[in-house]
Scaffold this motif. Structure first.
Motif, PDB file in Angstrom:
ATOM      1  N   LEU A 175     -10.739  22.331   0.547  1.00 18.36           N
ATOM      2  CA  LEU A 175      -9.359  22.626   0.156  1.00 18.36           C
ATOM      3  C   LEU A 175      -8.773  23.840   0.872  1.00 18.36           C
ATOM      4  O   LEU A 175      -7.552  23.968   0.971  1.00 18.36           O
ATOM      5  N   SER A 176      -9.620  24.721   1.367  1.00 19.03           N
ATOM      6  CA  SER A 176      -9.118  25.938   2.012  1.00 19.03           C
ATOM      7  C   SER A 176      -9.038  25.835   3.532  1.00 19.03           C
ATOM      8  O   SER A 176      -8.566  26.765   4.182  1.00 19.03           O
ATOM      9  N   THR A 177      -9.495  24.727   4.086  1.00 18.56           N
ATOM     10  CA  THR A 177      -9.490  24.575   5.542  1.00 18.56           C
ATOM     11  C   THR A 177      -8.306  23.723   5.974  1.00 18.56           C
ATOM     12  O   THR A 177      -8.172  22.581   5.531  1.00 18.56           O
ATOM     13  N   PRO A 178      -7.455  24.264   6.842  1.00 15.39           N
ATOM     14  CA  PRO A 178      -6.331  23.461   7.338  1.00 15.39           C
ATOM     15  C   PRO A 178      -6.775  22.530   8.468  1.00 15.39           C
ATOM     16  O   PRO A 178      -7.795  22.770   9.124  1.00 15.39           O
ATOM     17  N   PHE A 179      -5.987  21.498   8.688  1.00 10.87           N
ATOM     18  CA  PHE A 179      -6.212  20.603   9.817  1.00 10.87           C
ATOM     19  C   PHE A 179      -5.914  21.363  11.102  1.00 10.87           C
ATOM     20  O   PHE A 179      -4.909  22.055  11.201  1.00 10.87           O
ATOM     21  N   GLY A 180      -6.775  21.227  12.101  1.00 15.46           N
ATOM     22  CA  GLY A 180      -6.628  21.946  13.358  1.00 15.46           C
ATOM     23  C   GLY A 180      -5.547  21.409  14.272  1.00 15.46           C
ATOM     24  O   GLY A 180      -5.083  22.118  15.159  1.00 15.46           O
ATOM     25  N   GLY A 181      -5.116  20.166  14.056  1.00 13.10           N
ATOM     26  CA  GLY A 181      -4.066  19.595  14.897  1.00 13.10           C
ATOM     27  C   GLY A 181      -4.477  19.532  16.354  1.00 13.10           C
ATOM     28  O   GLY A 181      -5.629  19.271  16.688  1.00 13.10           O
ATOM     29  N   ASP A 182      -3.520  19.779  17.241  1.00 10.90           N
ATOM     30  CA  ASP A 182      -3.728  19.790  18.691  1.00 10.90           C
ATOM     31  C   ASP A 182      -4.540  18.583  19.154  1.00 10.90           C
ATOM     32  O   ASP A 182      -4.160  17.453  18.896  1.00 10.90           O
ATOM     33  N   ARG A 183      -5.669  18.838  19.813  1.00  6.17           N
ATOM     34  CA  ARG A 183      -6.461  17.747  20.398  1.00  6.17           C
ATOM     35  C   ARG A 183      -6.989  16.779  19.345  1.00  6.17           C
ATOM     36  O   ARG A 183      -7.254  15.620  19.637  1.00  6.17           O
ATOM     37  N   HIS A 184      -7.126  17.239  18.115  1.00  3.61           N
ATOM     38  CA  HIS A 184      -7.648  16.385  17.046  1.00  3.61           C
ATOM     39  C   HIS A 184      -6.617  15.362  16.570  1.00  3.61           C
ATOM     40  O   HIS A 184      -6.988  14.292  16.096  1.00  3.61           O
ATOM     41  N   GLN A 185      -5.345  15.678  16.688  1.00  3.20           N
ATOM     42  CA  GLN A 185      -4.302  14.784  16.175  1.00  3.20           C
ATOM     43  C   GLN A 185      -4.352  13.410  16.842  1.00  3.20           C
ATOM     44  O   GLN A 185      -4.208  12.391  16.186  1.00  3.20           O
ATOM     45  N   ARG A 186      -4.559  13.382  18.149  1.00  2.00           N
ATOM     46  CA  ARG A 186      -4.636  12.108  18.881  1.00  2.00           C
ATOM     47  C   ARG A 186      -5.752  11.235  18.300  1.00  2.00           C
ATOM     48  O   ARG A 186      -5.577  10.038  18.087  1.00  2.00           O
ATOM     49  N   ARG A 187      -6.849  11.825  18.001  1.00  2.00           N
ATOM     50  CA  ARG A 187      -8.000  11.085  17.479  1.00  2.00           C
ATOM     51  C   ARG A 187      -7.754  10.629  16.046  1.00  2.00           C
ATOM     52  O   ARG A 187      -8.108   9.507  15.672  1.00  2.00           O
ATOM     53  N   VAL A 188      -7.165  11.501  15.246  1.00  3.02           N
ATOM     54  CA  VAL A 188      -6.861  11.138  13.861  1.00  3.02           C
ATOM     55  C   VAL A 188      -5.864   9.982  13.823  1.00  3.02           C
ATOM     56  O   VAL A 188      -6.001   9.065  13.008  1.00  3.02           O
ATOM     57  N   ASN A 189      -4.885   9.979  14.718  1.00  3.46           N
ATOM     58  CA  ASN A 189      -3.932   8.869  14.781  1.00  3.46           C
ATOM     59  C   ASN A 189      -4.642   7.544  14.991  1.00  3.46           C
ATOM     60  O   ASN A 189      -4.249   6.520  14.432  1.00  3.46           O
ATOM     61  N   LYS A 190      -5.695   7.548  15.771  1.00  2.00           N
ATOM     62  CA  LYS A 190      -6.438   6.318  16.060  1.00  2.00           C
ATOM     63  C   LYS A 190      -7.256   5.819  14.872  1.00  2.00           C
ATOM     64  O   LYS A 190      -7.644   4.651  14.841  1.00  2.00           O
ATOM     65  N   LEU A 191      -7.511   6.669  13.898  1.00  2.46           N
ATOM     66  CA  LEU A 191      -8.257   6.234  12.723  1.00  2.46           C
ATOM     67  C   LEU A 191      -7.492   5.203  11.913  1.00  2.46           C
ATOM     68  O   LEU A 191      -8.077   4.293  11.328  1.00  2.46           O
ATOM     69  N   SER A 192      -6.162   5.345  11.856  1.00  3.34           N
ATOM     70  CA  SER A 192      -5.343   4.406  11.104  1.00  3.34           C
ATOM     71  C   SER A 192      -4.688   3.356  11.996  1.00  3.34           C
ATOM     72  O   SER A 192      -4.250   2.316  11.520  1.00  3.34           O
ATOM     73  N   HIS A 193      -4.636   3.633  13.292  1.00  2.00           N
ATOM     74  CA  HIS A 193      -3.981   2.736  14.246  1.00  2.00           C
ATOM     75  C   HIS A 193      -4.857   2.634  15.498  1.00  2.00           C
ATOM     76  O   HIS A 193      -4.568   3.287  16.494  1.00  2.00           O
ATOM     77  N   PRO A 194      -5.911   1.805  15.472  1.00  2.00           N
ATOM     78  CA  PRO A 194      -6.876   1.753  16.559  1.00  2.00           C
ATOM     79  C   PRO A 194      -6.278   1.413  17.932  1.00  2.00           C
ATOM     80  O   PRO A 194      -6.850   1.752  18.945  1.00  2.00           O
TER      81      PRO A 194
END
Length: 145
Positions: free
Chosen positions: A124-143
């Motif tokens: 709960l205290s750790t924010p999402f890092g965004g940046d390079r991780h966002q591209r990968r996270v997008n692919k989790l829901s939209h392969p």
């Protein structure tokens, strides 16, 4: 923060303890059940939790069963959910920072209350890092991306 929590019968006690602890910490907690020790099927509660997350009713979810495995699989069937099964705080923090996990899953038969609290605190205290991780996270829901 609004947090939904669900379990099966094997994690009933851990669910109740964590829900109370989260409330005492100032969070708005929605307990999705179960509410007694009658045997239930973890997919039913995993799907219920996933629906609440997908609808945006809760910002984060806590999914619990005996091992944490079954309920995390059920939650992850919903493309809006990114459930991470964790057993220690570093994995919980990395699940948020790198994967933008919105559900933390833990196994009541494998983790004690204090370690579960430590995992939740890190999550709960750790924010999402965004940046390079966002591209990968997008692919989790939209392969196809």
């Amino acid at each position: 923060m609004r947090i939904a929590i669900a379990s099966d019968h094997a994690a009933l006690e851990l669910k109740a303890d964590l829900a109370e602890w989260l409330r005492l910490d100032g969070h708005d907690v929605e307990d999705l059940g179960p509410f007694d020790a009658t045997s239930v099927d973890y997919p039913d509660y995993g799907y219920k939790l996933a629906s609440v997350i997908a609808e945006g009713t809760a910002q984060f979810g806590v999914a619990l069963c005996g091992s944490g495995i079954g309920i995390s699989i059920a939650v992850n069937r919903n493309p809006a959910c990114r459930a991470a099964l964790v057993s220690e705080p570093l994995s919980a923090a990395l699940a948020r920072e790198h994967n933008d996990a919105n559900v933390i899953a833990m196994g009541a038969r494998l983790i004690g209350l204090e370690m579960a609290k430590a995992c939740l605190t890190a999550f709960l205290s750790t924010p999402f890092g965004g940046d390079r991780h966002q591209r990968r996270v997008n692919k989790l829901s939209h392969p196809a991306l």
